[in-house]
Write an enzyme that holds these catalytic residues in place. Structure first.
Site, PDB file in Angstrom:
ATOM      1  N   ASN A   1      -8.050 -20.385 151.202  1.00 60.02           N
ATOM      2  CA  ASN A   1      -8.651 -19.439 152.129  1.00 60.02           C
ATOM      3  C   ASN A   1      -9.640 -18.563 151.360  1.00 60.02           C
ATOM      4  O   ASN A   1      -9.291 -17.956 150.353  1.00 60.02           O
ATOM      5  CB  ASN A   1      -7.546 -18.597 152.772  1.00 60.02           C
ATOM      6  CG  ASN A   1      -8.056 -17.693 153.853  1.00 60.02           C
ATOM      7  OD1 ASN A   1      -8.947 -16.886 153.628  1.00 60.02           O
ATOM      8  ND2 ASN A   1      -7.472 -17.809 155.030  1.00 60.02           N
TER       9      ASN A   1
ATOM     10  N   GLU B   1      -7.534 -25.052 154.819  1.00 61.01           N
ATOM     11  CA  GLU B   1      -7.760 -26.425 155.252  1.00 61.01           C
ATOM     12  C   GLU B   1      -9.245 -26.717 155.423  1.00 61.01           C
ATOM     13  O   GLU B   1      -9.721 -27.800 155.055  1.00 61.01           O
ATOM     14  CB  GLU B   1      -7.022 -26.695 156.575  1.00 61.01           C
ATOM     15  CG  GLU B   1      -5.517 -26.519 156.488  1.00 61.01           C
ATOM     16  CD  GLU B   1      -5.030 -25.105 156.808  1.00 61.01           C
ATOM     17  OE1 GLU B   1      -3.860 -24.962 157.177  1.00 61.01           O
ATOM     18  OE2 GLU B   1      -5.822 -24.135 156.691  1.00 61.01           O
TER      19      GLU B   1
ATOM     20  N   CYS C   1      -8.003 -24.921 162.338  1.00 60.43           N
ATOM     21  CA  CYS C   1      -7.734 -25.968 161.361  1.00 60.43           C
ATOM     22  C   CYS C   1      -7.101 -27.184 162.026  1.00 60.43           C
ATOM     23  O   CYS C   1      -7.396 -28.326 161.665  1.00 60.43           O
ATOM     24  CB  CYS C   1      -6.863 -25.425 160.242  1.00 60.43           C
ATOM     25  SG  CYS C   1      -7.708 -24.106 159.314  1.00 60.43           S
TER      26      CYS C   1
ATOM     27  N   ASP D   1      -7.027 -12.150 159.492  1.00 62.25           N
ATOM     28  CA  ASP D   1      -7.125 -13.593 159.286  1.00 62.25           C
ATOM     29  C   ASP D   1      -6.616 -14.383 160.469  1.00 62.25           C
ATOM     30  O   ASP D   1      -7.164 -15.427 160.804  1.00 62.25           O
ATOM     31  CB  ASP D   1      -6.361 -14.000 158.012  1.00 62.25           C
ATOM     32  CG  ASP D   1      -6.698 -15.408 157.583  1.00 62.25           C
ATOM     33  OD1 ASP D   1      -7.864 -15.659 157.237  1.00 62.25           O
ATOM     34  OD2 ASP D   1      -5.805 -16.274 157.619  1.00 62.25           O
TER      35      ASP D   1
END
Length: 145
Positions: free
Chosen positions: A39, A52, A82, A142
């Site tokens: 990330n 990812e 993702c 996030d």
């Protein structure tokens, strides 16, 4: 221990050491890592660079047949974004380090035929619990809270 999950954990730790969110991922094809990432939303000011997505980006342009014969390892259950990429590229199997701190779109992936294996790795759980406790505002950002 699974050496590829170990690689994803190393990616998560690298992201954390750089001031980011500790989620890592690797993409494995024919027993070799073809893409790795972590990330980097904080580090690169990106709204989409989850672990990812970074691993996919770093795998580079691949034919569909490569993705369709790959396994994606991630330290945390994949979010909607993702999971959409996993479905788009036809990745058939996802190994998830843990889903206790965040339950992503595992049901969607499974409903579309993806083999989702959750290993409930304590290293992944502890890393995320520690991070969420220390930086709840960053974690909420996030996941879109």
């Amino acid at each position: 221990m699974d050496r590829f999950l170990d690689e994803a954990i190393l990616e998560a730790k690298a992201g954390l050491e750089k001031g980011g969110i500790p989620i890592g991922s690797v993409i494995v094809h024919d027993g070799k890592v073809i893409g790795r990432g972590h990330n980097q939303r904080v580090q690169k000011g990106s709204c989409t660079l989850h672990g990812e997505m970074d691993a996919l980006e770093n795998a580079g342009r691949q034919p569909a047949s490569v993705y369709q014969n790959s396994v994606l390892y991630t330290t945390l259950s994949p979010c909607s974004m993702c999971s959409g990429a996993i479905l788009l590229y036809g990745i058939p199997k996802v190994i998830v380090g843990e889903n206790r701190t965040f339950m992503g779109e595992e049901a969607l992936l499974k409903s579309r035929g993806v083999d989702v294996v959750v290993v409930d790795d304590e290293r992944c759980v502890n890393m995320m619990q520690d991070f969420i406790s220390a930086r709840p505002e960053l974690w909420n950002e996030d996941i879109g809270v």
